[in-house]
Scaffold this active site. Structure first.
Site, PDB file in Angstrom:
ATOM      1  N   ASP A  36       1.305  -0.555  -0.023  1.00 41.95           N
ATOM      2  CA  ASP A  36      -0.103  -0.135   0.384  1.00 41.95           C
ATOM      3  C   ASP A  36       1.374   0.866  -0.028  1.00 41.95           C
ATOM      4  O   ASP A  36       2.449   0.886   0.356  1.00 41.95           O
ATOM      5  CB  ASP A  36      -0.851   0.249   0.913  1.00 41.95           C
ATOM      6  N   LYS A  58      -2.652   4.173  -3.165  1.00 43.35           N
ATOM      7  CA  LYS A  58      -3.246   5.770  -4.059  1.00 43.35           C
ATOM      8  C   LYS A  58      -1.826   6.404  -4.640  1.00 43.35           C
ATOM      9  O   LYS A  58      -0.987   6.598  -3.348  1.00 43.35           O
ATOM     10  CB  LYS A  58      -4.617   6.252  -3.564  1.00 43.35           C
ATOM     11  N   MET A 172      -7.571   7.585  10.664  1.00 41.54           N
ATOM     12  CA  MET A 172      -8.598   7.978   9.192  1.00 41.54           C
ATOM     13  C   MET A 172      -9.874   9.465   9.664  1.00 41.54           C
ATOM     14  O   MET A 172     -10.735   9.632   8.583  1.00 41.54           O
ATOM     15  CB  MET A 172      -9.060   7.535   8.034  1.00 41.54           C
TER      16      MET A 172
HETATM   17  C1  SAM Z   1      -6.028   2.533   6.199  1.00 42.80           C
HETATM   18  S1  SAM Z   1      -5.860   2.972   7.884  1.00 42.80           S
HETATM   19  C2  SAM Z   1      -5.070   1.454   8.260  1.00 42.80           C
HETATM   20  C3  SAM Z   1      -4.486   0.994   9.325  1.00 42.80           C
HETATM   21  C4  SAM Z   1      -3.917   0.320   9.887  1.00 42.80           C
HETATM   22  N1  SAM Z   1      -3.530  -1.178   9.429  1.00 42.80           N
HETATM   23  C5  SAM Z   1      -2.495   0.219  11.238  1.00 42.80           C
HETATM   24  O1  SAM Z   1      -2.784  -0.851  12.187  1.00 42.80           O
HETATM   25  O2  SAM Z   1      -2.084   1.085  11.454  1.00 42.80           O
HETATM   26  C6  SAM Z   1      -4.715   4.404   7.708  1.00 42.80           C
HETATM   27  C7  SAM Z   1      -4.738   5.071   9.059  1.00 42.80           C
HETATM   28  O3  SAM Z   1      -4.298   4.781  10.089  1.00 42.80           O
HETATM   29  C8  SAM Z   1      -3.590   5.772  10.603  1.00 42.80           C
HETATM   30  N2  SAM Z   1      -2.032   5.384  10.483  1.00 42.80           N
HETATM   31  C9  SAM Z   1      -1.354   4.855   9.905  1.00 42.80           C
HETATM   32  N3  SAM Z   1       0.120   5.470   9.688  1.00 42.80           N
HETATM   33  C10 SAM Z   1       0.115   6.217  10.943  1.00 42.80           C
HETATM   34  C11 SAM Z   1       1.152   7.092  11.070  1.00 42.80           C
HETATM   35  N4  SAM Z   1       2.552   6.895  10.755  1.00 42.80           N
HETATM   36  N5  SAM Z   1       0.755   8.177  11.749  1.00 42.80           N
HETATM   37  C12 SAM Z   1      -0.476   8.589  11.805  1.00 42.80           C
HETATM   38  N6  SAM Z   1      -1.204   8.754  11.574  1.00 42.80           N
HETATM   39  C13 SAM Z   1      -1.038   7.653  11.018  1.00 42.80           C
HETATM   40  C14 SAM Z   1      -4.159   7.338  10.121  1.00 42.80           C
HETATM   41  O4  SAM Z   1      -5.470   7.354  10.572  1.00 42.80           O
HETATM   42  C15 SAM Z   1      -4.488   6.590   8.674  1.00 42.80           C
HETATM   43  O5  SAM Z   1      -5.177   7.345   7.920  1.00 42.80           O
END
Ligand code: SAM
Length: 262
Positions: A36, A58, A172
């Site tokens: 991703d 994306k 998100m």
């Molecule tokens: C589609 S979700 C995926 C979550 C992922 N599977 C996890 O366990 O962290 C994507 C969201 O995770 C959060 N996110 C993921 N990585 C991040 C990071 N390094 N810093 C802040 N938010 C993060 C944000 O809210 C982002 O919009």
């Protein structure tokens, strides 16, 4: 002979050192890595040059693959003795659609092995020094997704979420933080409840904005935080904040002094 297998692997929140040993080993063995957009370059650097890398995320100006297309791609790639890694940001089973992919593959007789990753909540809370639970402050934690399809209203259990004894982590939620804060307040959470927004947590570009439920949307806007952003809402946000700030200031001072001697 190894039967066709897809490894659903969590890449963690960004810092490559937060990968599990198993994930790092699989990345080095992989013949194909389907990843991703949120997977960091530092993590992708562990993939061997001989491996095929397929970005299904994306990117500006490029249409991402639909979930069903990703599922079908994984089925096509799975083959005996081929190491196929499906690499996802954070943990594959936390807002990662890993469950859907596993279901699709298992129904077609493909072996699935899941390697957990550090989810954004754990990674961001750690680097921002926010304990997700803390005796006397929060006895539980809830993870919710702050987005939904199109412009539909967010259908969350607002009454249940507006609990001052439970930490709320919103994934998100960047586009909807104003609405989220407003609805939590409307359902009884005090406007002064501490809140933090962590952007690009655990990476060198990490930024943390702290405020309250009443101010966090404005803080995020003023700071121009951009995705990925995670919100932590609850009294735990303030537990270590003053000490963390002092420690950071001292650390910076120390570094400056060392630099001054150099
Ligand atoms: C589609 S979700 C995926 C979550 C992922 N599977 C996890 O366990 O962290 C994507 C969201 O995770 C959060 N996110 C993921 N990585 C991040 C990071 N390094 N810093 C802040 N938010 C993060 C944000 O809210 C982002 O919009």
């Amino acid at each position: 002979m190894q039967p066709p297998t897809v490894y659903l692997v969590g890449a963690g929140p960004g810092d490559p050192e937060l990968l599990t040993l198993k994930a790092a080993r699989l990345l080095q063995l992989a013949d194909v890595v389907v990843h991703d957009r949120l997977v960091s370059e530092g993590v992708l650097a562990l993939v061997q040059p001989r491996a095929r890398r397929i970005d299904v995320g994306k990117a500006p100006g490029r249409h991402p693959l639909a979930q069903v297309e990703i599922n079908e791609l994984l089925v096509r790639l799975a083959a005996p003795d081929r190491v196929v890694v499906r690499l996802k940001g954070g943990d594959p089973f936390v807002f990662g659609r890993g469950g859907e992919e596993a279901l699709f593959l298992l129904r077609r007789g493909i072996r699935v092995e899941v390697v957990p990753g550090i989810t954004a909540a754990s990674g961001c809370a750690a680097t921002a020094l926010i304990p997700l639970t803390h005796r006397g402050f929060a006895s539980g934690v809830r993870f919710v997704a702050g987005h939904c399809r199109e412009d539909a209203p967010l259908e969350l259990d607002w009454r249940g979420l507006a609990d001052p004894d439970t930490t709320l982590v919103v994934y998100m939620g960047l586009a909807r933080i104003e609405e989220i804060a407003r609805r939590l307040i409307a359902h009884g959470l005090p406007p002064a409840t501490p809140a933090a927004a962590i952007a690009e947590g655990t990476t060198a570009r990490e930024r943390v904005e702290r405020g309250t439920l009443a101010t966090i949307a404005e803080r995020v806007r003023a700071a121009r935080l951009s995705s990925p952003v995670l919100f932590v809402i609850g009294r735990v946000v303030e537990v270590l904040a003053p000490l963390a700030e002092a420690a950071r200031a001292e650390e910076k001072l120390g570094r400056l002094e060392v630099a001054g001697h150099a």
